[in-house]
Design a protein around this motif. Sequence first.
Motif, PDB file in Angstrom:
ATOM      1  N   ILE A  46       0.859  -1.187   0.000  1.00 32.49           N
ATOM      2  CA  ILE A  46       0.000   0.000   0.000  1.00 32.49           C
ATOM      3  C   ILE A  46       0.891   1.232   0.000  1.00 32.49           C
ATOM      4  CG2 ILE A  46      -2.101  -0.904   1.082  1.00 32.49           C
ATOM      5  CD1 ILE A  46      -0.891  -0.200   3.811  1.00 32.49           C
ATOM      6  N   ASP A  47       0.498   2.263  -0.737  1.00 30.20           N
ATOM      7  CA  ASP A  47       1.281   3.504  -0.669  1.00 30.20           C
ATOM      8  C   ASP A  47       1.057   4.223   0.647  1.00 30.20           C
ATOM      9  OD1 ASP A  47       2.919   3.747  -2.939  1.00 30.20           O
ATOM     10  OD2 ASP A  47       1.135   3.975  -4.177  1.00 30.20           O
ATOM     11  N   MET A  48      -0.197   4.203   1.098  1.00 32.41           N
ATOM     12  CA  MET A  48      -0.480   4.753   2.438  1.00 32.41           C
ATOM     13  C   MET A  48      -1.443   3.813   3.137  1.00 32.41           C
ATOM     14  SD  MET A  48      -3.261   7.810   1.854  1.00 32.41           S
ATOM     15  CE  MET A  48      -5.004   7.381   1.813  1.00 32.41           C
ATOM     16  N   ASP A  49      -1.471   3.865   4.454  1.00 34.83           N
ATOM     17  CA  ASP A  49      -2.423   3.011   5.157  1.00 34.83           C
ATOM     18  C   ASP A  49      -3.784   3.710   5.203  1.00 34.83           C
ATOM     19  OD1 ASP A  49      -2.343   4.869   7.214  1.00 34.83           O
ATOM     20  OD2 ASP A  49      -1.442   3.531   8.688  1.00 34.83           O
ATOM     21  N   ASP A  50      -4.747   3.125   5.845  1.00 31.47           N
ATOM     22  CA  ASP A  50      -6.104   3.666   5.856  1.00 31.47           C
ATOM     23  C   ASP A  50      -6.281   4.775   6.890  1.00 31.47           C
ATOM     24  OD1 ASP A  50      -7.060   2.075   3.769  1.00 31.47           O
ATOM     25  OD2 ASP A  50      -7.334   0.379   5.125  1.00 31.47           O
ATOM     26  N   GLU A  51      -5.157   5.263   7.412  1.00 31.64           N
ATOM     27  CA  GLU A  51      -5.165   6.444   8.263  1.00 31.64           C
ATOM     28  C   GLU A  51      -4.314   7.538   7.624  1.00 31.64           C
ATOM     29  OE1 GLU A  51      -5.878   4.613  12.645  1.00 31.64           O
ATOM     30  OE2 GLU A  51      -3.847   4.430  11.880  1.00 31.64           O
ATOM     31  N   GLY A  52      -3.949   7.329   6.356  1.00 32.97           N
ATOM     32  CA  GLY A  52      -3.226   8.346   5.608  1.00 32.97           C
ATOM     33  C   GLY A  52      -1.729   8.367   5.836  1.00 32.97           C
ATOM     34  N   MET A  53      -1.186   7.389   6.524  1.00 28.53           N
ATOM     35  CA  MET A  53       0.263   7.374   6.787  1.00 28.53           C
ATOM     36  C   MET A  53       0.981   6.553   5.702  1.00 28.53           C
ATOM     37  SD  MET A  53       2.318   6.123  10.182  1.00 28.53           S
ATOM     38  CE  MET A  53       4.095   6.304  10.273  1.00 28.53           C
ATOM     39  N   PRO A  54       2.083   7.078   5.161  1.00 30.77           N
ATOM     40  CA  PRO A  54       2.828   6.300   4.176  1.00 30.77           C
ATOM     41  C   PRO A  54       3.270   4.961   4.758  1.00 30.77           C
ATOM     42  CG  PRO A  54       3.654   8.554   4.267  1.00 30.77           C
ATOM     43  CD  PRO A  54       2.698   8.397   5.409  1.00 30.77           C
ATOM     44  N   ALA A  55       3.231   3.929   3.905  1.00 29.40           N
ATOM     45  CA  ALA A  55       3.630   2.602   4.377  1.00 29.40           C
ATOM     46  C   ALA A  55       5.106   2.600   4.763  1.00 29.40           C
ATOM     47  CB  ALA A  55       3.370   1.573   3.287  1.00 29.40           C
ATOM     48  N   GLN A  56       5.462   1.734   5.676  1.00 29.11           N
ATOM     49  CA  GLN A  56       6.833   1.643   6.176  1.00 29.11           C
ATOM     50  C   GLN A  56       7.336   0.211   6.005  1.00 29.11           C
ATOM     51  OE1 GLN A  56       8.175   4.550   7.738  1.00 29.11           O
ATOM     52  NE2 GLN A  56       6.278   5.467   6.991  1.00 29.11           N
ATOM     53  N   ARG A  57       8.635   0.045   6.236  1.00 27.44           N
ATOM     54  CA  ARG A  57       9.219  -1.294   6.370  1.00 27.44           C
ATOM     55  C   ARG A  57       9.555  -1.456   7.846  1.00 27.44           C
ATOM     56  NH1 ARG A  57      11.462  -4.251   2.379  1.00 27.44           N
ATOM     57  NH2 ARG A  57      11.955  -2.433   1.089  1.00 27.44           N
ATOM     58  N   THR A  58       8.964  -2.446   8.481  1.00 25.96           N
ATOM     59  CA  THR A  58       9.080  -2.591   9.931  1.00 25.96           C
ATOM     60  C   THR A  58       9.822  -3.880  10.269  1.00 25.96           C
ATOM     61  OG1 THR A  58       6.932  -1.487  10.128  1.00 25.96           O
ATOM     62  CG2 THR A  58       7.777  -2.592  12.096  1.00 25.96           C
ATOM     63  N   LEU A  59      10.945  -3.739  10.933  1.00 29.14           N
ATOM     64  CA  LEU A  59      11.699  -4.915  11.380  1.00 29.14           C
ATOM     65  C   LEU A  59      11.030  -5.448  12.642  1.00 29.14           C
ATOM     66  CD1 LEU A  59      14.197  -6.768  11.208  1.00 29.14           C
ATOM     67  CD2 LEU A  59      15.448  -5.063  12.541  1.00 29.14           C
ATOM     68  N   LEU A  60      10.507  -6.654  12.559  1.00 31.17           N
ATOM     69  CA  LEU A  60       9.797  -7.228  13.710  1.00 31.17           C
ATOM     70  C   LEU A  60      10.763  -7.949  14.649  1.00 31.17           C
ATOM     71  CD1 LEU A  60       6.724  -8.775  11.813  1.00 31.17           C
ATOM     72  CD2 LEU A  60       6.828  -6.571  13.016  1.00 31.17           C
ATOM     73  N   ILE A  61      11.527  -8.872  14.065  1.00 28.55           N
ATOM     74  CA  ILE A  61      12.436  -9.704  14.866  1.00 28.55           C
ATOM     75  C   ILE A  61      13.773  -9.765  14.145  1.00 28.55           C
ATOM     76  CG2 ILE A  61      12.851 -12.032  15.751  1.00 28.55           C
ATOM     77  CD1 ILE A  61       9.758 -12.405  15.678  1.00 28.55           C
ATOM     78  N   GLU A  62      14.844  -9.560  14.872  1.00 28.20           N
ATOM     79  CA  GLU A  62      16.170  -9.664  14.266  1.00 28.20           C
ATOM     80  C   GLU A  62      17.003 -10.645  15.064  1.00 28.20           C
ATOM     81  OE1 GLU A  62      18.646  -6.139  14.323  1.00 28.20           O
ATOM     82  OE2 GLU A  62      19.381  -6.638  12.309  1.00 28.20           O
ATOM     83  N   ASN A  63      17.407 -11.696  14.414  1.00 30.55           N
ATOM     84  CA  ASN A  63      18.189 -12.762  15.063  1.00 30.55           C
ATOM     85  C   ASN A  63      17.566 -13.183  16.392  1.00 30.55           C
ATOM     86  OD1 ASN A  63      20.035 -12.599  12.939  1.00 30.55           O
ATOM     87  ND2 ASN A  63      21.206 -11.003  13.980  1.00 30.55           N
ATOM     88  N   GLY A  64      16.252 -13.304  16.372  1.00 28.65           N
ATOM     89  CA  GLY A  64      15.534 -13.795  17.552  1.00 28.65           C
ATOM     90  C   GLY A  64      15.106 -12.721  18.536  1.00 28.65           C
ATOM     91  N   ILE A  65      15.586 -11.477  18.347  1.00 26.64           N
ATOM     92  CA  ILE A  65      15.276 -10.389  19.292  1.00 26.64           C
ATOM     93  C   ILE A  65      14.070  -9.593  18.778  1.00 26.64           C
ATOM     94  CG2 ILE A  65      16.148  -8.334  20.489  1.00 26.64           C
ATOM     95  CD1 ILE A  65      17.744 -10.831  21.151  1.00 26.64           C
ATOM     96  N   LEU A  66      13.074  -9.380  19.633  1.00 27.95           N
ATOM     97  CA  LEU A  66      11.902  -8.601  19.243  1.00 27.95           C
ATOM     98  C   LEU A  66      12.285  -7.122  19.136  1.00 27.95           C
ATOM     99  CD1 LEU A  66       8.890  -8.191  18.727  1.00 27.95           C
ATOM    100  CD2 LEU A  66       8.521  -8.168  21.193  1.00 27.95           C
ATOM    101  N   LYS A  67      12.069  -6.549  17.940  1.00 27.33           N
ATOM    102  CA  LYS A  67      12.488  -5.169  17.692  1.00 27.33           C
ATOM    103  C   LYS A  67      11.325  -4.178  17.691  1.00 27.33           C
ATOM    104  CE  LYS A  67      16.945  -5.716  17.066  1.00 27.33           C
ATOM    105  NZ  LYS A  67      17.934  -5.028  17.921  1.00 27.33           N
ATOM    106  N   ASN A  68      10.199  -4.555  17.066  1.00 27.72           N
ATOM    107  CA  ASN A  68       9.096  -3.597  16.917  1.00 27.72           C
ATOM    108  C   ASN A  68       7.757  -4.299  16.890  1.00 27.72           C
ATOM    109  OD1 ASN A  68      10.345  -0.825  16.376  1.00 27.72           O
ATOM    110  ND2 ASN A  68      11.438  -2.110  14.896  1.00 27.72           N
TER     111      ASN A  68
END
Lengths: 490, 446
Positions: A322-344
Motif C-alpha cells: 500500500i502507498d499509504m495506510d487507511d489512516e493516511g500514513m505512508p507505508a513503512q518497512r518494519t523490522l519485527l524480529i532480528e536474530n531472535g530479538i523482538l524489535k518492533n
Amino acid sequence: MLATPLLITQELSNLTYSATPRCFDESWAAPLSTLLGLGRAAGADFVEFFLERVNFINCMAEDDAITSIAPRLSTGAGVRVFRGKADCYVSTNDLSFNGLRLALEKALGIIGLSLPGASAFIPEINLEMFRDYGKARGKEGWLAASTSMEQMGEVLLAANSALAKKASHVQSRKAAYFRDWQEVLVAGSDGTFARDIRLTQSVGYNLLCVDGDHRSSINQRIGNTSDPSFLQSWDYDQTADDVSESAGKMLYADFVESGTYPLVMANAFGGVIFHEACGHLLETTQIQRKTTPFEHKKGQKIAHENLTAWDEGLTKDAFGTIDMDDEGMPAQRTLLIENGILKNFISDRAGSMKTGHPRTGSGRRQGYTHAAASRMRNTYIAPGKFSNDDLFASIDNGLYCKKMGGGSVGPTGDFNFAVDEAYLIKNGKIDKPLKGATLIGTAVDMMQEISMSSQDLGLAAGFCGSVSGSVYVTVGQPHLKVNSMTVGGR
Amino acid sequence: MSKIQTIAQDAKEAAAKLGIAKFDIFGSTVDETSVQVNEGEPEQMKASQRSGVTVRVWNPAGPVGITSTTDVDRAGLELALKTAYEASAFGAKENIPDFSPEATTPIASHPAPTFEPSPVSKLLGTLARAEKELVDSHEAIAAVPYNGLAEKASERFYINSNGATRHEAHAISSVYLYTKAEEPDKKPRSGGAFRIAYKVDDLDIDGCIKEAAEKTISHLNYAKIETGKYRVVFSPEAILGLVGAFSNMFNAQSILDNQSLSTAESLGETIASPLLSINDDEHHPENLGASGFDGEGTPTRKVPLITNGVLTSFIHSAGTAKRMNTQPTGNASMGAKVGVSRNFLHLFAGEPATETYSLDTAENVILIDDLEALHAGVQSLQGSFSLPFNGWLVNKGVKTSVESATIAGDIRTVLKSIIYVEPKTEFTGSGVAPNVWVEGMSITGG
C-alpha cells in the motif's frame, strides 16, 4: 488579520460545497476541514474521516462455462472520534455534507459530546497540501485499463480448458478471478489529507478430483496490486501443471499418523504459520487486549537466533503493498524480529495512543464500515544461510508441509493449521504423500523451534480476517526447518 | 411513501428508461450499534447505518446479469441496472435463473418488532458491569479480552418486475464474553458464552456471565491426554458446527455443481445412524431472527434433511428445484449464480435409542465443547476434518480439561457411528441440537 471570516455554526446550513461522492479530489478539503473543526469544537481530541469508493467485480468459470460475473459498486464513509483513550466509529452511505455531519453528530453523541451551539465558532482544520498517491503514482487510469468482462470470460475459459487437459479423475474445475478497485480519502484533525487508489486482483483454480472413495481438492491463487492487465498475463498453464500434480499426488495419499515430528515447511505460503502464530501477536491490538505473550518482550529474545522477520508495505506488486495506510500514513518497512530479538510492534493510530508503540503505517481496514486497526501487510521471515538439501538431510523421520491450508490462533496463543499437501520425510528424502495433517502449537514454543532457514524466500498472496475485517496481505518465508511440532492426524 | 416503495418506484422508472423489461431486486438496510469495554473503560463503540441492493436484469436473449450497490438513490439504481444489463451479455447461457414461482405466494405477515435504540451509555454500563462481575467471579480470571454488546435493527425486501413485493423488519441484540484466565506456572486458559434476544433488556446477561465463568473455571485444571480412539460426546455447538461445515451434503446447488458429498441419487440413502434426524427449520421457535422469505422471495419453511438416518430432502433455490423437478425451499441467496445455503439447523433424536448414556456414569469419554478453526481444518469436498477443540475428559461426571488436542475423522463415518442422541436440545445461535455421542473418534493429544 484573519485571512477568512470566522465560521459560526448557524451558517452551516447555508454552506454549499462542490465535493461529490463520484470523485475524491481537493474539493473535499472545504467540507472536511469544516466538519473536522466542528468535531474539535465539540471537544473531541481527534477526528478522522475515511471516504471510500469501490468498484469490484468477480468472475467464475465452472468446467466449460462462465457461471458468474458480478460487479459490486459501493460508496461510504466512516468518522472516528477520539476522546481520551476512548474512541467511537460511525459509518454511513450518505456522503453529502449533511449526511457526514449527522454521522459526526452521532459519533460525538456516543462518546458523550455534542455539536456546538448555534453561535459557536468553528475552528476549521488547516489540512496539509493534498497528498494524492492516485495522481502521483499514475493510478488514475487503472480502472479504465482493467480487464473487460469479455476478456475475463475468455481467459478463465481458456484456463479451465488447459486444466482439463492436464488433470485426471476430475470431478469439477473452477477458475475464479476478482478485481477490487478502491479509491480512499483520509482527512484528520491533525491536518492529514491524502488520497489513494488501489487495484487488487487475484486469480486461481479450485480442482476436485475423485476416484471411487478417494478424493482430493486443491486450491491455488496468485495476486497482484498494480498491473491492470494482470489477468491477461496469468501463466495458467504453469498453475494448471502445479494444481494437477498436487491433486494427483494427494488423491491416493494415506492419512498422516498423529504424533510429534520435525518439519520442513515450504517457502512462500508456508509463511502463513508465522503470520497467524506470531504476526498477530505483534499487533498493538493484541497488547490492548492483553492477549499477546510478547507485550513486555521488546528488546528480548523471543525466537531462535536463526530467525529474522519483517512486515512492510513496499514490495512491488505484493498483495499487502500500500502507498499509504487507511489512516493516511505512508507505508513503512518494519523490522519485527532480528536474530531472535523482538524489535518492533505493528501499530495503528489508536494502538499507538493506547500502548505507546509508534505508528508503522499499518492502520488498515476492509472498508468504510470498519475502523482501522493494526494489521499486517507483507509479512515474512528473512532468508537464511542453508540450502533446502541441508534442511531435509537433517531429518530422519519427519513431515514436509508443501502446501499449507488456513489456520487460526486463539486468545491463549494456541494455533492450528491445516496442511493441504504433505509428504513423509524418510532418511533425508521426500517419501510418500500424506493428507489430513493439522499443525498444533503455541507461538512462544514454535518460535524457538525454527532452527534452519533456507535461501529461497518466496511470497504468496493471502487474505487476513481480523478486528477491522478482511484485508489483503502477503505471507512469506524461505524453506524452514522446525525441530518439533505436534501434528494432528488419524 | 416508504423507502422500499421509493426504491421500487425508482427502479421501475430507471428500468423503463433503459429499456429493461425484466428485473428483480433484493435489498437490506441495517442500523447497528455495538460497544466493547476494557477494564471498565469504553474500548470501542461503533454505529453503522447502511443500505445495499442487488439487482438482476434479464436481457432479451435470456441471460441474466447482476450488480450490487450501496447507492440506492435514483442515480445509483440506474447505474446498477445499467451495469447489470452489460454483465448480462456474459451471463450463463444454460440453466438461466428465473423468478421464483413462489415469489408472490402469500406468506403470513409478522408485525415488525418495535425497536427503540438503547443509549450507548446504557450499553457500556451493562457490558462494563458484566466484565467486572466475570473478572470478580474467580481469582484466576484476569481479563475478558473479547467482549461485545450489540443491537441491530434491519429491514430486507424483495421486489420484481412481475409485481412481487416482500418486506420484513427484524431487531436483535447480542452479548458475548470470552475470558483469559492465568495461574502461576500454568498456561493461559479461556472460556466464553454468548446470548441473543430481541431487546437488550431481555438479554440473559447473568446467565452469560455464569456460563463464561463456569467454563473458564472448568478449564483451569487441565491435563494432556493420550493419543488414541475415544468415545466422544459432541456438545450442541460442536455437532452443529461440524454438520454445518459439511452442509454441501444437503445442498442442491453443490450437488448440481459436483461439489458435494451427495449426488442427485442419494435421496433415500441411509447416511447416518437411525438415531439421528435433522431439519433445516427457519421457523423453529428458538430462531429469533427468522426470515419469512429468501433472496428470491420464496417463502422459507421446515425442510427435513435427515429422517431417522435417511437422507430425505435437499435445500433448493428456484433454479435447482426446477432442474431437479421439485419445489424451492426458501434457501436461495441472490447472485449472478444463485447461491443455496442452510437457514437454521435443528438436530434431534430419531428412532428411540436401545441404549442410553450419561456423562455422570460414563468413563473415559471426551466431551467436546466447541470445535475450532472449522474454516481451516475441514475438507468439505473430501468429507474429512482435523480440528482442534476445547473440551474435557470425563470420568463418572468428573471433568478434566483437555490441554490441547485435535479430533480427526470423516463426516460420513461420524454420522454412522452415532450411538446416542440425547433428548434435551439447546439453542446455540446457529441452530438447536442435543449432545450427540459418537464411537471411536481419533484424538491427538498435545
